[in-house]
Design an enzyme around this catalytic site. Sequence first.
Site, PDB file in Angstrom:
ATOM      1  N   ASP A 105      27.268  59.642  37.490  1.00 51.98           N
ATOM      2  CA  ASP A 105      26.770  59.091  36.259  1.00 51.98           C
ATOM      3  C   ASP A 105      26.519  60.326  35.486  1.00 51.98           C
ATOM      4  O   ASP A 105      26.711  61.467  35.914  1.00 51.98           O
ATOM      5  CB  ASP A 105      25.374  58.499  36.618  1.00 51.98           C
ATOM      6  CG  ASP A 105      24.474  58.298  35.367  1.00 51.98           C
ATOM      7  OD1 ASP A 105      24.927  57.663  34.395  1.00 51.98           O
ATOM      8  OD2 ASP A 105      23.317  58.601  35.380  1.00 51.98           O
ATOM      9  N   ASP A 133      24.121  60.603  32.056  1.00 46.85           N
ATOM     10  CA  ASP A 133      22.927  60.892  31.498  1.00 46.85           C
ATOM     11  C   ASP A 133      21.945  61.010  32.723  1.00 46.85           C
ATOM     12  O   ASP A 133      21.775  60.348  33.265  1.00 46.85           O
ATOM     13  CB  ASP A 133      22.863  59.791  30.594  1.00 46.85           C
ATOM     14  CG  ASP A 133      23.550  59.677  29.191  1.00 46.85           C
ATOM     15  OD1 ASP A 133      23.654  60.682  28.561  1.00 46.85           O
ATOM     16  OD2 ASP A 133      24.046  58.715  29.127  1.00 46.85           O
ATOM     17  N   ARG A 171      20.106  48.947  21.197  1.00 58.79           N
ATOM     18  CA  ARG A 171      20.055  50.324  21.393  1.00 58.79           C
ATOM     19  C   ARG A 171      21.196  50.768  20.232  1.00 58.79           C
ATOM     20  O   ARG A 171      20.734  51.674  19.397  1.00 58.79           O
ATOM     21  CB  ARG A 171      19.884  51.150  22.550  1.00 58.79           C
ATOM     22  CG  ARG A 171      18.594  50.882  23.322  1.00 58.79           C
ATOM     23  CD  ARG A 171      18.493  51.585  24.604  1.00 58.79           C
ATOM     24  NE  ARG A 171      19.320  50.839  25.495  1.00 58.79           N
ATOM     25  CZ  ARG A 171      19.800  51.400  26.676  1.00 58.79           C
ATOM     26  NH1 ARG A 171      19.295  52.661  26.976  1.00 58.79           N
ATOM     27  NH2 ARG A 171      20.266  50.778  27.515  1.00 58.79           N
ATOM     28  N   GLY A 214      27.510  54.577  31.395  1.00 61.11           N
ATOM     29  CA  GLY A 214      26.971  53.768  30.331  1.00 61.11           C
ATOM     30  C   GLY A 214      27.223  54.427  28.947  1.00 61.11           C
ATOM     31  O   GLY A 214      26.446  53.627  27.842  1.00 61.11           O
ATOM     32  N   LYS A 221      30.633  50.372  36.697  1.00 55.23           N
ATOM     33  CA  LYS A 221      30.794  51.665  37.300  1.00 55.23           C
ATOM     34  C   LYS A 221      31.309  51.259  38.724  1.00 55.23           C
ATOM     35  O   LYS A 221      32.097  51.949  39.383  1.00 55.23           O
ATOM     36  CB  LYS A 221      29.363  52.253  37.319  1.00 55.23           C
ATOM     37  CG  LYS A 221      28.927  52.685  36.066  1.00 55.23           C
ATOM     38  CD  LYS A 221      27.417  53.406  36.253  1.00 55.23           C
ATOM     39  CE  LYS A 221      26.744  53.877  34.739  1.00 55.23           C
ATOM     40  NZ  LYS A 221      25.886  54.561  35.152  1.00 55.23           N
ATOM     41  N   ASN A 238      21.142  51.481  37.089  1.00 56.80           N
ATOM     42  CA  ASN A 238      22.368  50.917  36.587  1.00 56.80           C
ATOM     43  C   ASN A 238      23.262  51.604  37.561  1.00 56.80           C
ATOM     44  O   ASN A 238      24.596  51.463  37.554  1.00 56.80           O
ATOM     45  CB  ASN A 238      22.576  50.586  35.301  1.00 56.80           C
ATOM     46  CG  ASN A 238      22.862  52.116  34.666  1.00 56.80           C
ATOM     47  OD1 ASN A 238      22.158  53.085  34.976  1.00 56.80           O
ATOM     48  ND2 ASN A 238      23.418  52.271  33.692  1.00 56.80           N
TER      49      ASN A 238
END
Length: 244
Positions: A36, A38, A82, A127, A175, A201
């Site tokens: 991932d 972030d 967002r 994401g 993912k 996620n």
Amino acid sequence: MSEPFDPTANCAYPGLSLRRPWTPAPLSAYRVIAFDMDSTLVAIETLDEMAALMGRGAEVAAITEAAMRGEISDYKQSLRERVALLAGMPQALADQVYDERLTLNPGAEELIGACKRAGLYCLLATGGFTCYTDRLRQRLGLDDVRANVLETRDGRLTGRLLPQPWGDICDGEEKKNKLLEVCARLGVAPEQAIAVGDGANDLPMMRAAGLSVGFHPKPAVRREADVTIEAGGLDRLLQLFTPG
């Protein structure tokens, strides 16, 4: 790097724990590692930082935190909401996040370097957005990326995401799909993959991999990850493996 991990003396290694029996093996026993971005590969939430520059930081950060805790059932819709708040943001301001605010998490370069030397295929599945992943891919020598694309017009973000040939939004399921696609293309079993993440996620790809790693994880990930790193950098994962 710290001394190798001894699974019989877990308490001697605070901040690194295992949920299942572990037999140390060379890192090369695995063929793929998926990260991932972030709060895993990098130390920030890039979308939150973008929103902060637009004066919407607290609003977006609250949604992000709830999504990462698994409290929002429709991740795709939460991401669209967002991103919509970024409408009108100059692309140059988005670039400023990378140039001035984005830092790698400790141990990221060391772990990726070790994986590449061991022959692992390095995947970034996020994401987040290609305006950051493209630069990280080049910087770190990553083999592949799956990420979202922000639409721009006249040098500004429109607040929308562009659909891609693989789908509309890279969420947890995408993912996982990307990880499985890479494994199939390379002719390796998913059991030979490692997946590293921190939020809810990330769980689909972590469940699909042979070894799941939670890095400073949210509670939902901490409950499921095979390995959790609660203190120190990403390179602490290397303590689990034998040389060679």
